[in-house]
Design a protein around this motif. Structure first.
Motif, PDB file in Angstrom:
ATOM      1  N   ALA A 168       5.727  14.800   0.263  1.00 44.06           N
ATOM      2  CA  ALA A 168       6.621  14.120  -0.671  1.00 44.06           C
ATOM      3  C   ALA A 168       6.683  12.627  -0.424  1.00 44.06           C
ATOM      4  O   ALA A 168       7.279  11.884  -1.204  1.00 44.06           O
ATOM      5  CB  ALA A 168       8.024  14.722  -0.581  1.00 44.06           C
ATOM      6  N   GLY A 169       6.098  12.168   0.663  1.00 41.30           N
ATOM      7  CA  GLY A 169       6.105  10.741   0.982  1.00 41.30           C
ATOM      8  C   GLY A 169       7.172  10.340   1.977  1.00 41.30           C
ATOM      9  O   GLY A 169       7.236   9.173   2.382  1.00 41.30           O
ATOM     10  N   ASP A 170       8.008  11.288   2.426  1.00 45.10           N
ATOM     11  CA  ASP A 170       9.085  10.938   3.356  1.00 45.10           C
ATOM     12  C   ASP A 170       8.535  10.453   4.696  1.00 45.10           C
ATOM     13  O   ASP A 170       9.054   9.504   5.290  1.00 45.10           O
ATOM     14  CB  ASP A 170      10.007  12.140   3.571  1.00 45.10           C
ATOM     15  N   GLY A 171       7.489  11.139   5.196  1.00 48.57           N
ATOM     16  CA  GLY A 171       6.893  10.721   6.460  1.00 48.57           C
ATOM     17  C   GLY A 171       6.293   9.333   6.354  1.00 48.57           C
ATOM     18  O   GLY A 171       6.444   8.505   7.269  1.00 48.57           O
ATOM     19  N   MET A 172       5.617   9.058   5.253  1.00 43.85           N
ATOM     20  CA  MET A 172       5.010   7.746   5.066  1.00 43.85           C
ATOM     21  C   MET A 172       6.071   6.652   4.955  1.00 43.85           C
ATOM     22  O   MET A 172       5.909   5.548   5.490  1.00 43.85           O
ATOM     23  CB  MET A 172       4.112   7.753   3.829  1.00 43.85           C
ATOM     24  N   LYS A 173       7.173   6.936   4.290  1.00 40.46           N
ATOM     25  CA  LYS A 173       8.258   5.955   4.158  1.00 40.46           C
ATOM     26  C   LYS A 173       8.834   5.564   5.515  1.00 40.46           C
ATOM     27  O   LYS A 173       9.236   4.422   5.724  1.00 40.46           O
ATOM     28  CB  LYS A 173       9.374   6.525   3.289  1.00 40.46           C
ATOM     29  N   ALA A 174       8.887   6.527   6.427  1.00 38.69           N
ATOM     30  CA  ALA A 174       9.528   6.287   7.724  1.00 38.69           C
ATOM     31  C   ALA A 174       8.604   5.642   8.751  1.00 38.69           C
ATOM     32  O   ALA A 174       9.060   5.265   9.840  1.00 38.69           O
ATOM     33  CB  ALA A 174      10.065   7.602   8.282  1.00 38.69           C
ATOM     34  N   LEU A 175       7.325   5.479   8.450  1.00 41.79           N
ATOM     35  CA  LEU A 175       6.387   4.920   9.422  1.00 41.79           C
ATOM     36  C   LEU A 175       6.735   3.474   9.750  1.00 41.79           C
ATOM     37  O   LEU A 175       7.027   2.663   8.869  1.00 41.79           O
ATOM     38  CB  LEU A 175       4.959   4.983   8.868  1.00 41.79           C
ATOM     39  N   THR A 176       6.679   3.142  11.035  1.00 40.30           N
ATOM     40  CA  THR A 176       6.925   1.770  11.461  1.00 40.30           C
ATOM     41  C   THR A 176       5.610   1.018  11.610  1.00 40.30           C
ATOM     42  O   THR A 176       4.538   1.621  11.732  1.00 40.30           O
ATOM     43  CB  THR A 176       7.664   1.745  12.808  1.00 40.30           C
ATOM     44  N   GLU A 177       5.698  -0.289  11.617  1.00 38.90           N
ATOM     45  CA  GLU A 177       4.504  -1.107  11.806  1.00 38.90           C
ATOM     46  C   GLU A 177       3.847  -0.801  13.151  1.00 38.90           C
ATOM     47  O   GLU A 177       2.615  -0.743  13.260  1.00 38.90           O
ATOM     48  CB  GLU A 177       4.865  -2.586  11.717  1.00 38.90           C
ATOM     49  N   LYS A 178       4.651  -0.548  14.169  1.00 40.94           N
ATOM     50  CA  LYS A 178       4.112  -0.243  15.491  1.00 40.94           C
ATOM     51  C   LYS A 178       3.309   1.056  15.472  1.00 40.94           C
ATOM     52  O   LYS A 178       2.222   1.139  16.062  1.00 40.94           O
ATOM     53  CB  LYS A 178       5.250  -0.147  16.507  1.00 40.94           C
TER      54      LYS A 178
ATOM     55  N   HIS B 105       1.347   9.326  -6.029  1.00 39.32           N
ATOM     56  CA  HIS B 105       1.497  10.738  -5.674  1.00 39.32           C
ATOM     57  C   HIS B 105       2.617  11.382  -6.497  1.00 39.32           C
ATOM     58  O   HIS B 105       2.459  12.519  -6.980  1.00 39.32           O
ATOM     59  CB  HIS B 105       1.790  10.869  -4.182  1.00 39.32           C
ATOM     60  N   GLN B 106       3.701  10.698  -6.672  1.00 42.24           N
ATOM     61  CA  GLN B 106       4.800  11.235  -7.476  1.00 42.24           C
ATOM     62  C   GLN B 106       4.393  11.415  -8.933  1.00 42.24           C
ATOM     63  O   GLN B 106       4.822  12.372  -9.591  1.00 42.24           O
ATOM     64  CB  GLN B 106       6.025  10.316  -7.351  1.00 42.24           C
ATOM     65  N   GLU B 107       3.558  10.518  -9.434  1.00 45.48           N
ATOM     66  CA  GLU B 107       3.064  10.652 -10.807  1.00 45.48           C
ATOM     67  C   GLU B 107       2.162  11.876 -10.944  1.00 45.48           C
ATOM     68  O   GLU B 107       2.212  12.599 -11.947  1.00 45.48           O
ATOM     69  CB  GLU B 107       2.310   9.385 -11.218  1.00 45.48           C
ATOM     70  N   ARG B 108       1.338  12.133  -9.927  1.00 46.86           N
ATOM     71  CA  ARG B 108       0.486  13.322  -9.967  1.00 46.86           C
ATOM     72  C   ARG B 108       1.316  14.600  -9.924  1.00 46.86           C
ATOM     73  O   ARG B 108       1.029  15.574 -10.631  1.00 46.86           O
ATOM     74  CB  ARG B 108      -0.510  13.296  -8.794  1.00 46.86           C
ATOM     75  N   LEU B 109       2.348  14.602  -9.092  1.00 46.62           N
ATOM     76  CA  LEU B 109       3.221  15.780  -9.017  1.00 46.62           C
ATOM     77  C   LEU B 109       3.931  16.031 -10.336  1.00 46.62           C
ATOM     78  O   LEU B 109       4.107  17.181 -10.748  1.00 46.62           O
ATOM     79  CB  LEU B 109       4.251  15.601  -7.904  1.00 46.62           C
ATOM     80  N   ALA B 110       4.338  14.942 -11.010  1.00 45.63           N
ATOM     81  CA  ALA B 110       5.035  15.094 -12.289  1.00 45.63           C
ATOM     82  C   ALA B 110       4.116  15.651 -13.369  1.00 45.63           C
ATOM     83  O   ALA B 110       4.539  16.433 -14.219  1.00 45.63           O
ATOM     84  CB  ALA B 110       5.615  13.745 -12.723  1.00 45.63           C
ATOM     85  N   SER B 111       2.834  15.256 -13.323  1.00 46.45           N
ATOM     86  CA  SER B 111       1.890  15.725 -14.341  1.00 46.45           C
ATOM     87  C   SER B 111       1.378  17.129 -14.057  1.00 46.45           C
ATOM     88  O   SER B 111       0.961  17.845 -14.968  1.00 46.45           O
ATOM     89  CB  SER B 111       0.713  14.758 -14.452  1.00 46.45           C
ATOM     90  N   ASP B 112       1.383  17.557 -12.776  1.00 51.25           N
ATOM     91  CA  ASP B 112       0.913  18.894 -12.408  1.00 51.25           C
ATOM     92  C   ASP B 112       1.819  19.448 -11.314  1.00 51.25           C
ATOM     93  O   ASP B 112       1.559  19.268 -10.125  1.00 51.25           O
ATOM     94  CB  ASP B 112      -0.534  18.835 -11.920  1.00 51.25           C
TER      95      ASP B 112
ATOM     96  N   THR C 288       0.833  -1.215   0.000  1.00 53.34           N
ATOM     97  CA  THR C 288       0.000   0.000   0.000  1.00 53.34           C
ATOM     98  C   THR C 288       0.861   1.256   0.000  1.00 53.34           C
ATOM     99  O   THR C 288       0.600   2.207  -0.742  1.00 53.34           O
ATOM    100  CB  THR C 288      -0.922  -0.008   1.233  1.00 53.34           C
ATOM    101  N   ARG C 289       1.878   1.280   0.829  1.00 51.79           N
ATOM    102  CA  ARG C 289       2.757   2.439   0.922  1.00 51.79           C
ATOM    103  C   ARG C 289       3.449   2.703  -0.417  1.00 51.79           C
ATOM    104  O   ARG C 289       3.487   3.836  -0.891  1.00 51.79           O
ATOM    105  CB  ARG C 289       3.790   2.209   2.026  1.00 51.79           C
ATOM    106  N   THR C 290       3.967   1.675  -1.031  1.00 53.32           N
ATOM    107  CA  THR C 290       4.654   1.828  -2.320  1.00 53.32           C
ATOM    108  C   THR C 290       3.714   2.363  -3.389  1.00 53.32           C
ATOM    109  O   THR C 290       4.064   3.265  -4.158  1.00 53.32           O
ATOM    110  CB  THR C 290       5.255   0.481  -2.762  1.00 53.32           C
ATOM    111  N   ASP C 291       2.511   1.819  -3.438  1.00 55.04           N
ATOM    112  CA  ASP C 291       1.531   2.259  -4.443  1.00 55.04           C
ATOM    113  C   ASP C 291       1.150   3.725  -4.238  1.00 55.04           C
ATOM    114  O   ASP C 291       1.066   4.502  -5.206  1.00 55.04           O
ATOM    115  CB  ASP C 291       0.271   1.391  -4.371  1.00 55.04           C
ATOM    116  N   LEU C 292       0.912   4.130  -2.990  1.00 53.41           N
ATOM    117  CA  LEU C 292       0.482   5.498  -2.729  1.00 53.41           C
ATOM    118  C   LEU C 292       1.579   6.509  -3.065  1.00 53.41           C
ATOM    119  O   LEU C 292       1.301   7.558  -3.661  1.00 53.41           O
ATOM    120  CB  LEU C 292       0.070   5.647  -1.261  1.00 53.41           C
ATOM    121  N   ILE C 293       2.800   6.209  -2.698  1.00 55.79           N
ATOM    122  CA  ILE C 293       3.895   7.140  -2.983  1.00 55.79           C
ATOM    123  C   ILE C 293       4.122   7.253  -4.487  1.00 55.79           C
ATOM    124  O   ILE C 293       4.331   8.348  -5.015  1.00 55.79           O
ATOM    125  CB  ILE C 293       5.175   6.691  -2.254  1.00 55.79           C
TER     126      ILE C 293
END
Length: 454
Positions: free
Chosen positions: A202-212, A169-176, A161-166
């Protein structure tokens, strides 16, 4: 012979007459209270289950359809600093399966019976909604209750899920490229550790989230006593209450759901910032005002002010910037709510830096005029008429009505007075608007973010 009972009655009557003569003010009839008209045009019922789940039901038999909305008080405001993207991640994990439902099977079940569904995360809530044939109501309640009770949050589901969302989001930023400025602007307009959180940034916070962290957020906020279930459509109230109890009543409540954090905004004067790497080939800007704390009635005045400034082709800002002065080729914006904080946000695209300056000055000039000079009765009536049309239209569908009721419940509005709400908007006066502008439209509440080359 006169009985003692008769004498007692006569004595009491005489005493009462003397009291009325001596103290007439105490016996005046109470003034008749004017009752605001009930403008909802529909009825609803509300109750709570033993686990704290708030349930709202409304019957609409025009079509053989039913809409279900489940909303959790689990928006971006609930994230801790550094957890940007957590609420949005949980929204999407809710479709990754539960005890009796495989990943993405929730979507397949609803679509198979001809229904549609969606979800959204806002600063103060995450909500899920589906509309489907009314005879499929038990299916929808089973699906929602199963993921409320037993969502499967696994390391594999988190990473997928995290990979898909980031990536999306990056694709949307590239298009607009202009999308990147919105998160920057929100952080400036709401300079607080919680209220300025972006959906994903930018997705940095989401990348750093732990399972806990993810499990703790889910266990704290995705619980029945932090949720509202609203069902609108072709339903039988008694039968629906039984179904709701059957599927949801045994789900354990959460413990210690914390209140929304109190905002602390640190801003001494107007904030102006520049982002030159966005809109490299043109120019534009974000301009906003923040409103907190609010006085009684301010929210109604702000909504009417939004219509005066931005709604409809003849609204003040659209007419001046897009039609009269021609200083902008795009103008959008409106009022938003983040917990108990309101913000008025305006986004403008211009051909060059000179047009940016002219458009900014025009916006501030129009707001200043409304603060100094009473709006004309015709202009105010026109704005109110457009607002009333939108207000009633938003409740004309099952989904619109359900979202309206959920919003009222989560906003803490007294549900038994919802029928009087429209009347409060219609009573906003020019002095109300002038007072609001002079109190809140100050440099300490104003933020400007310019985009493109100076």
């Amino acid at each position: 012979m006169v009985s003692s009972t008769g004498m007692n009655k006569a004595a009491r009557s005489l005493c009462l007459l003397l009291l009325i003569i001596l103290f007439p003010a105490s016996f005046r009839a109470a003034p008749v209270q004017e009752t605001a008209p009930n403008t909802l045009g529909f009825e609803f019922q509300e109750h709570r289950l033993r686990n704290g789940l708030r349930v709202i039901l409304s019957v609409d038999k025009r079509l053989p359809l039913v809409t279900i909305v489940v909303a959790y008080g689990a928006g971006t405001i609930r994230e801790q600093p550094g957890q940007e993207g957590l609420a949005y991640l949980l929204e999407n994990l809710m479709f990754r399966g539960s005890e009796n439902i495989s990943p993405l099977q929730h979507i397949g079940f609803v679509q198979k019976v001809g229904g549609d569904l969606n979800a959204m995360t806002t600063p103060d809530r995450t909500q899920f909604f589906e509309t489907l044939p009314s005879n499929s109501l038990p299916l929808a309640l089973w699906l929602e209750s199963d993921r409320m009770k037993s969502l499967a949050i696994t390391p594999a589901a988190i990473e997928i899920t995290r990979t898909d969302l980031i990536r999306e989001h990056q694709e949307r930023l590239a298009s607009d490229p202009s999308l990147g400025g919105f998160a920057w602007f929100d952080a400036l307009l709401y300079p607080d550790d919680f209220y300025g959180h972006p959906l994903i940034n930018a997705g940095d916070g989401m990348k750093a989230l732990t399972e806990k962290e993810i499990l703790n957020f889910h266990g704290t906020y995705y619980v029945p006593n932090n949720a509202v279930l609203c069902i609108v459509g072709n339903i039988d109230i008694a039968g629906t209450r039984e179904l709701v109890a059957r599927y949801f009543d045994t789900i354990p409540p959460g413990y210690g759901v914390p209140p929304l954090p109190v905002p602390v905004f640190r801003q001494d004067g107007e904030v102006v910032r520049y982002l030159s790497d966005i809109l490299a080939s043109s120019s534009g800007f974000h301009l906003g005002f923040r409103f907190y704390p609010l006085q009684t009635g301010d929210a109604y005045s702000l909504k009417i002010l939004e219509y005066l400034l931005l709604k409809g082709d003849t609204s003040r800002l659209r007419h001046r910037l897009l039609r009269r002065d021609l200083t902008a080729h795009h103008l959008s914006g409106g009022l938003e709510i983040r917990g108990g904080v309101l913000g008025l946000k305006i986004f403008c695209l211009n051909n060059n830096a000179d047009m940016v300056e002219r458009a900014k000055k025009a916006i501030l000039s129009e707001i200043d005029r409304l603060g100094r000079n009473p709006v004309s009765p015709d202009e105010l009536a026109k704005a109110k008429k457009l607002f009333k049309m939108d207000y009633l239209r938003s409740q004309s569908t099952n989904l619109g009505r359900a979202l309206f009721l959920v919003d009222a419940a989560l906003s803490g509005k007294p549900m038994n007075f919802l029928g009087e709400e429209l009347d409060k908007y219609m009573k906003v006066s020019p002095p109300n608007l002038m007072g609001l502008i002079n109190r809140h439209f100050t440099p300490q509440n104003r933020v400007i973010l310019e985009l493109g080359k100076k």
